[in-house]
Scaffold this motif. Structure first.
Motif, PDB file in Angstrom:
ATOM      1  N   ASP A  33      14.309 -21.211  45.581  1.00  0.00           N
ATOM      2  CA  ASP A  33      13.084 -20.341  46.581  1.00  0.00           C
ATOM      3  C   ASP A  33      12.985 -21.502  48.071  1.00  0.00           C
ATOM      4  N   VAL A  34      13.193 -22.786  47.825  1.00  0.00           N
ATOM      5  CA  VAL A  34      13.551 -23.793  48.693  1.00  0.00           C
ATOM      6  C   VAL A  34      15.219 -23.738  49.278  1.00  0.00           C
ATOM      7  N   GLN A  35      14.967 -23.295  51.026  1.00  0.00           N
ATOM      8  CA  GLN A  35      15.637 -22.566  51.698  1.00  0.00           C
ATOM      9  C   GLN A  35      17.013 -23.517  51.491  1.00  0.00           C
ATOM     10  N   ASN A  36      17.846 -24.100  51.941  1.00  0.00           N
ATOM     11  CA  ASN A  36      19.232 -25.027  52.105  1.00  0.00           C
ATOM     12  C   ASN A  36      18.465 -25.947  53.808  1.00  0.00           C
ATOM     13  N   ILE A  37      17.832 -24.224  54.628  1.00  0.00           N
ATOM     14  CA  ILE A  37      17.347 -25.363  56.031  1.00  0.00           C
ATOM     15  C   ILE A  37      16.781 -26.113  55.993  1.00  0.00           C
ATOM     16  N   ASP A  38      15.541 -25.848  55.213  1.00  0.00           N
ATOM     17  CA  ASP A  38      14.362 -26.679  54.803  1.00  0.00           C
ATOM     18  C   ASP A  38      14.705 -28.556  53.827  1.00  0.00           C
ATOM     19  N   LEU A  39      15.874 -27.870  53.588  1.00  0.00           N
ATOM     20  CA  LEU A  39      16.482 -29.139  52.883  1.00  0.00           C
ATOM     21  C   LEU A  39      17.140 -29.983  53.680  1.00  0.00           C
ATOM     22  N   MET A  40      18.023 -29.878  54.482  1.00  0.00           N
ATOM     23  CA  MET A  40      18.506 -30.041  55.273  1.00  0.00           C
ATOM     24  C   MET A  40      17.338 -31.201  56.821  1.00  0.00           C
ATOM     25  N   ASN A  41      16.491 -30.503  57.185  1.00  0.00           N
ATOM     26  CA  ASN A  41      15.062 -30.286  57.629  1.00  0.00           C
ATOM     27  C   ASN A  41      13.859 -31.296  57.650  1.00  0.00           C
ATOM     28  N   LEU A  42      13.755 -31.441  55.780  1.00  0.00           N
ATOM     29  CA  LEU A  42      12.470 -32.835  55.317  1.00  0.00           C
ATOM     30  C   LEU A  42      13.915 -33.388  55.245  1.00  0.00           C
ATOM     31  N   ALA A  43      15.102 -33.414  54.209  1.00  0.00           N
ATOM     32  CA  ALA A  43      16.213 -34.873  53.710  1.00  0.00           C
ATOM     33  C   ALA A  43      17.406 -34.917  54.666  1.00  0.00           C
ATOM     34  N   GLY A  44      17.722 -34.103  55.042  1.00  0.00           N
ATOM     35  CA  GLY A  44      19.032 -34.415  56.311  1.00  0.00           C
ATOM     36  C   GLY A  44      20.340 -34.609  54.603  1.00  0.00           C
ATOM     37  N   PHE A  45      20.210 -32.892  54.086  1.00  0.00           N
ATOM     38  CA  PHE A  45      21.095 -32.632  53.221  1.00  0.00           C
ATOM     39  C   PHE A  45      21.073 -31.671  52.081  1.00  0.00           C
ATOM     40  N   CYS A  46      21.804 -31.191  52.148  1.00  0.00           N
ATOM     41  CA  CYS A  46      21.562 -29.580  51.140  1.00  0.00           C
ATOM     42  C   CYS A  46      22.315 -29.053  50.318  1.00  0.00           C
ATOM     43  N   ARG A  47      22.091 -28.395  49.343  1.00  0.00           N
ATOM     44  CA  ARG A  47      23.266 -27.743  48.379  1.00  0.00           C
ATOM     45  C   ARG A  47      24.900 -27.777  48.825  1.00  0.00           C
ATOM     46  N   ASN A  48      24.516 -27.265  49.761  1.00  0.00           N
ATOM     47  CA  ASN A  48      26.074 -27.253  50.749  1.00  0.00           C
ATOM     48  C   ASN A  48      26.717 -28.364  50.725  1.00  0.00           C
ATOM     49  N   CYS A  49      26.045 -29.806  51.431  1.00  0.00           N
ATOM     50  CA  CYS A  49      26.183 -30.681  51.483  1.00  0.00           C
ATOM     51  C   CYS A  49      26.912 -31.769  50.407  1.00  0.00           C
ATOM     52  N   LEU A  50      25.986 -31.120  48.955  1.00  0.00           N
ATOM     53  CA  LEU A  50      25.878 -32.642  47.612  1.00  0.00           C
ATOM     54  C   LEU A  50      27.796 -31.511  47.069  1.00  0.00           C
ATOM     55  N   SER A  51      27.805 -29.981  47.847  1.00  0.00           N
ATOM     56  CA  SER A  51      29.123 -29.786  47.109  1.00  0.00           C
ATOM     57  C   SER A  51      30.194 -29.827  47.807  1.00  0.00           C
TER      58      SER A  51
END
Length: 101
Positions: A29-47
């Protein structure tokens, strides 16, 4: 502070990483864009970081294979099941805060 061996440190880091990946899989439910906006990374960054580590070790891992490891399924399947269109507010926040990596 407890002195850790290099092996212990590597094992604990790997366990923490696996826990993070599992948590992100459960929180679709947590979108990548939300992760990027809040934490500066997302699932794609991890991959991407996972692929970079494989590349550094001389292991030929494709971008798609790395994403499947992180997402737990092919990326396009995850997108179809879980990704929503980003709102204008999310997009604006991303443009303001997007990381340089």
């Amino acid at each position: 502070m407890t002195e850790l061996s290099q092996q212990q440190q590597t094992e604990f880091e790997a366990a923490a990483f696996r826990t993070l990946v599992e948590h992100l899989r459960k929180r679709s439910d947590v979108q990548n864009i939300d992760l990027m906006n809040l934490a500066g990374f997302c699932r794609n960054c991890l991959s991407n970081w996972y692929k970079d580590a494989a590349d550094a070790a001389g292991v030929g891992l494709s971008k798609e294979e790395a994403r499947e490891i992180i997402y737990g399924m092919p990326y396009e399947e995850w997108r179809a099941k879980h990704q929503n269109e980003a709102s204008e507010t999310q997009k604006a926040a991303f443009e303001t805060n997007k990381p340089a990596h």
